[in-house]
Design a protein around this motif. Sequence first.
Motif, PDB file in Angstrom:
ATOM      1  N   ALA A 237      11.168  -5.856   6.654  1.00  0.00           N
ATOM      2  CA  ALA A 237      10.553  -4.644   6.104  1.00  0.00           C
ATOM      3  C   ALA A 237      10.881  -4.458   4.626  1.00  0.00           C
ATOM      4  O   ALA A 237       9.972  -4.216   3.811  1.00  0.00           O
ATOM      5  N   PRO A 238      12.149  -4.564   4.213  1.00  0.00           N
ATOM      6  CA  PRO A 238      12.416  -4.430   2.778  1.00  0.00           C
ATOM      7  C   PRO A 238      11.808  -5.564   1.950  1.00  0.00           C
ATOM      8  O   PRO A 238      11.354  -5.334   0.827  1.00  0.00           O
ATOM      9  N   ALA A 239      11.776  -6.777   2.497  1.00  0.00           N
ATOM     10  CA  ALA A 239      11.169  -7.891   1.765  1.00  0.00           C
ATOM     11  C   ALA A 239       9.681  -7.647   1.545  1.00  0.00           C
ATOM     12  O   ALA A 239       9.155  -7.879   0.444  1.00  0.00           O
ATOM     13  N   LEU A 240       9.007  -7.145   2.567  1.00  0.00           N
ATOM     14  CA  LEU A 240       7.577  -6.879   2.448  1.00  0.00           C
ATOM     15  C   LEU A 240       7.308  -5.697   1.517  1.00  0.00           C
ATOM     16  O   LEU A 240       6.268  -5.658   0.847  1.00  0.00           O
ATOM     17  N   ARG A 241       8.220  -4.753   1.490  1.00  0.00           N
ATOM     18  CA  ARG A 241       8.033  -3.626   0.577  1.00  0.00           C
ATOM     19  C   ARG A 241       8.172  -4.082  -0.880  1.00  0.00           C
ATOM     20  O   ARG A 241       7.446  -3.613  -1.756  1.00  0.00           O
ATOM     21  N   LEU A 242       9.097  -5.020  -1.102  1.00  0.00           N
ATOM     22  CA  LEU A 242       9.285  -5.555  -2.445  1.00  0.00           C
ATOM     23  C   LEU A 242       8.169  -6.509  -2.849  1.00  0.00           C
ATOM     24  O   LEU A 242       7.830  -6.617  -4.025  1.00  0.00           O
ATOM     25  N   ARG A 243       7.605  -7.191  -1.851  1.00  0.00           N
ATOM     26  CA  ARG A 243       6.615  -8.233  -2.145  1.00  0.00           C
ATOM     27  C   ARG A 243       5.390  -8.087  -1.250  1.00  0.00           C
ATOM     28  O   ARG A 243       5.267  -8.748  -0.212  1.00  0.00           O
ATOM     29  N   PRO A 244       4.427  -7.240  -1.619  1.00  0.00           N
ATOM     30  CA  PRO A 244       3.212  -7.065  -0.808  1.00  0.00           C
ATOM     31  C   PRO A 244       2.429  -8.362  -0.619  1.00  0.00           C
ATOM     32  O   PRO A 244       1.716  -8.510   0.376  1.00  0.00           O
ATOM     33  N   ASP A 245       2.546  -9.307  -1.557  1.00  0.00           N
ATOM     34  CA  ASP A 245       1.836 -10.581  -1.414  1.00  0.00           C
ATOM     35  C   ASP A 245       2.318 -11.358  -0.205  1.00  0.00           C
ATOM     36  O   ASP A 245       1.566 -12.100   0.424  1.00  0.00           O
ATOM     37  N   VAL A 246       3.581 -11.187   0.142  1.00  0.00           N
ATOM     38  CA  VAL A 246       4.141 -11.867   1.312  1.00  0.00           C
ATOM     39  C   VAL A 246       3.538 -11.287   2.591  1.00  0.00           C
ATOM     40  O   VAL A 246       3.272 -12.016   3.553  1.00  0.00           O
ATOM     41  N   ARG A 247       3.314  -9.993   2.613  1.00  0.00           N
ATOM     42  CA  ARG A 247       2.670  -9.361   3.772  1.00  0.00           C
ATOM     43  C   ARG A 247       1.286  -9.960   4.019  1.00  0.00           C
ATOM     44  O   ARG A 247       0.906 -10.200   5.167  1.00  0.00           O
ATOM     45  N   GLU A 248       0.538 -10.215   2.954  1.00  0.00           N
ATOM     46  CA  GLU A 248      -0.794 -10.792   3.096  1.00  0.00           C
ATOM     47  C   GLU A 248      -0.732 -12.164   3.774  1.00  0.00           C
ATOM     48  O   GLU A 248      -1.552 -12.487   4.638  1.00  0.00           O
ATOM     49  N   ILE A 249       0.239 -12.977   3.387  1.00  0.00           N
ATOM     50  CA  ILE A 249       0.400 -14.308   3.995  1.00  0.00           C
ATOM     51  C   ILE A 249       0.755 -14.170   5.467  1.00  0.00           C
ATOM     52  O   ILE A 249       0.203 -14.864   6.332  1.00  0.00           O
ATOM     53  N   LEU A 250       1.679 -13.275   5.762  1.00  0.00           N
ATOM     54  CA  LEU A 250       2.124 -13.062   7.143  1.00  0.00           C
ATOM     55  C   LEU A 250       0.950 -12.646   8.030  1.00  0.00           C
ATOM     56  O   LEU A 250       0.745 -13.217   9.115  1.00  0.00           O
ATOM     57  N   GLU A 251       0.173 -11.704   7.578  1.00  0.00           N
ATOM     58  CA  GLU A 251      -0.964 -11.215   8.370  1.00  0.00           C
ATOM     59  C   GLU A 251      -2.033 -12.288   8.519  1.00  0.00           C
ATOM     60  O   GLU A 251      -2.629 -12.436   9.593  1.00  0.00           O
ATOM     61  N   PHE A 252      -2.257 -13.071   7.472  1.00  0.00           N
ATOM     62  CA  PHE A 252      -3.269 -14.115   7.538  1.00  0.00           C
ATOM     63  C   PHE A 252      -2.872 -15.186   8.552  1.00  0.00           C
ATOM     64  O   PHE A 252      -3.687 -15.591   9.401  1.00  0.00           O
ATOM     65  N   GLY A 253      -1.633 -15.643   8.500  1.00  0.00           N
ATOM     66  CA  GLY A 253      -1.182 -16.696   9.418  1.00  0.00           C
ATOM     67  C   GLY A 253      -1.232 -16.264  10.872  1.00  0.00           C
ATOM     68  O   GLY A 253      -1.646 -17.033  11.753  1.00  0.00           O
ATOM     69  N   GLU A 254      -0.850 -15.027  11.131  1.00  0.00           N
ATOM     70  CA  GLU A 254      -0.893 -14.530  12.506  1.00  0.00           C
ATOM     71  C   GLU A 254      -2.332 -14.408  12.999  1.00  0.00           C
ATOM     72  O   GLU A 254      -2.618 -14.634  14.179  1.00  0.00           O
ATOM     73  N   ALA A 255      -3.239 -14.089  12.083  1.00  0.00           N
ATOM     74  CA  ALA A 255      -4.649 -13.977  12.461  1.00  0.00           C
ATOM     75  C   ALA A 255      -5.301 -15.347  12.658  1.00  0.00           C
ATOM     76  O   ALA A 255      -6.348 -15.447  13.306  1.00  0.00           O
TER      77      ALA A 255
END
Length: 307
Positions: A237-255
């Motif tokens: 959660a803190p990593a994703l808050r610091l780096r929104p670009d990482v959230r995009e990768i995470l969501e894309f891979g899971e999809a």
Amino acid sequence: MSLVEEFPGVRVRAPGKINVFLAVGGRHDDGYHELATAFQAVSLFEDVYATHADDFTIAVSGSVDVSGVPQDESNLALKAARLLASETGYPGGVHLDIRKEVPVAGGMGGGSADAAAALVACDALWNTGLSSAQLQALGARLGADVPFSIMGGTAIGTGRGDALNPALARGRFEWVIVPNGVGMSTPRTYGELDEMRGDAVSADQVADPAVPIEVLQALRSGDARQLAEALHNDLQAPALRLRPDVREILEFGEAQGALAGLVSGSGPTIAFLVESRAEGTALEARLTMAGYEAIGVYGPVHGARIV
């Protein structure tokens, strides 16, 4: 010509790691947090070549961007060599040639793997004769992930993550790693977690973290789907808050077919768990077509050892 004549030194290979589970407790007065984690060593390796020298010197290269890796006294592998020399009374030095494959500042313990490999290599090169347990104890003085890189396999870590107990893991787990060109500071990620929790949360204000039985059962079963349900990282959660670009990768891979994904350690590398090597290859292709770097790895693998 013998191998010894071709290379008058020692080569050691040490693995990177994924924290398949990471719970973070409160912060102690020394700044460290109480941890409970399940490590898995994976097939991205650091190679360290150690040769005799009068002083302590280092060179770094690799298949990843190493521009951010220090090549002076602050390098963890060089610190490891100096520590071993000091503790054993070895009077000489060493030249360390490090070939990196683990993403730098990516939450996969590449620097710790370098230090682990340096300890094992110098111990062999200098004939100092320390046991694996003794090398792990020295490693713990350098960083919390160093002892695990010496041990390898799958293990449960407590305390700062450096008090280790091997964990049974059957079979082979397949992962797809997505590194990131911009690394993350581990202290900054922990600091963000503290801020999200209410800043200076002391160790006695947070329940002692523990690795749930569900994680151990999933590792023991060798069932990727079961492990996917148990993956967790308090630093995500803190990593994703610091780096929104990482959230995009995470969501894309899971999809795109991953069973689950999580931020590796303190980030920003993402680890996607897949059911088979074929599924991993397909996910790698989809990620690559979307413009991401994707690397298929597996675990568990051995810890630091002479090659």
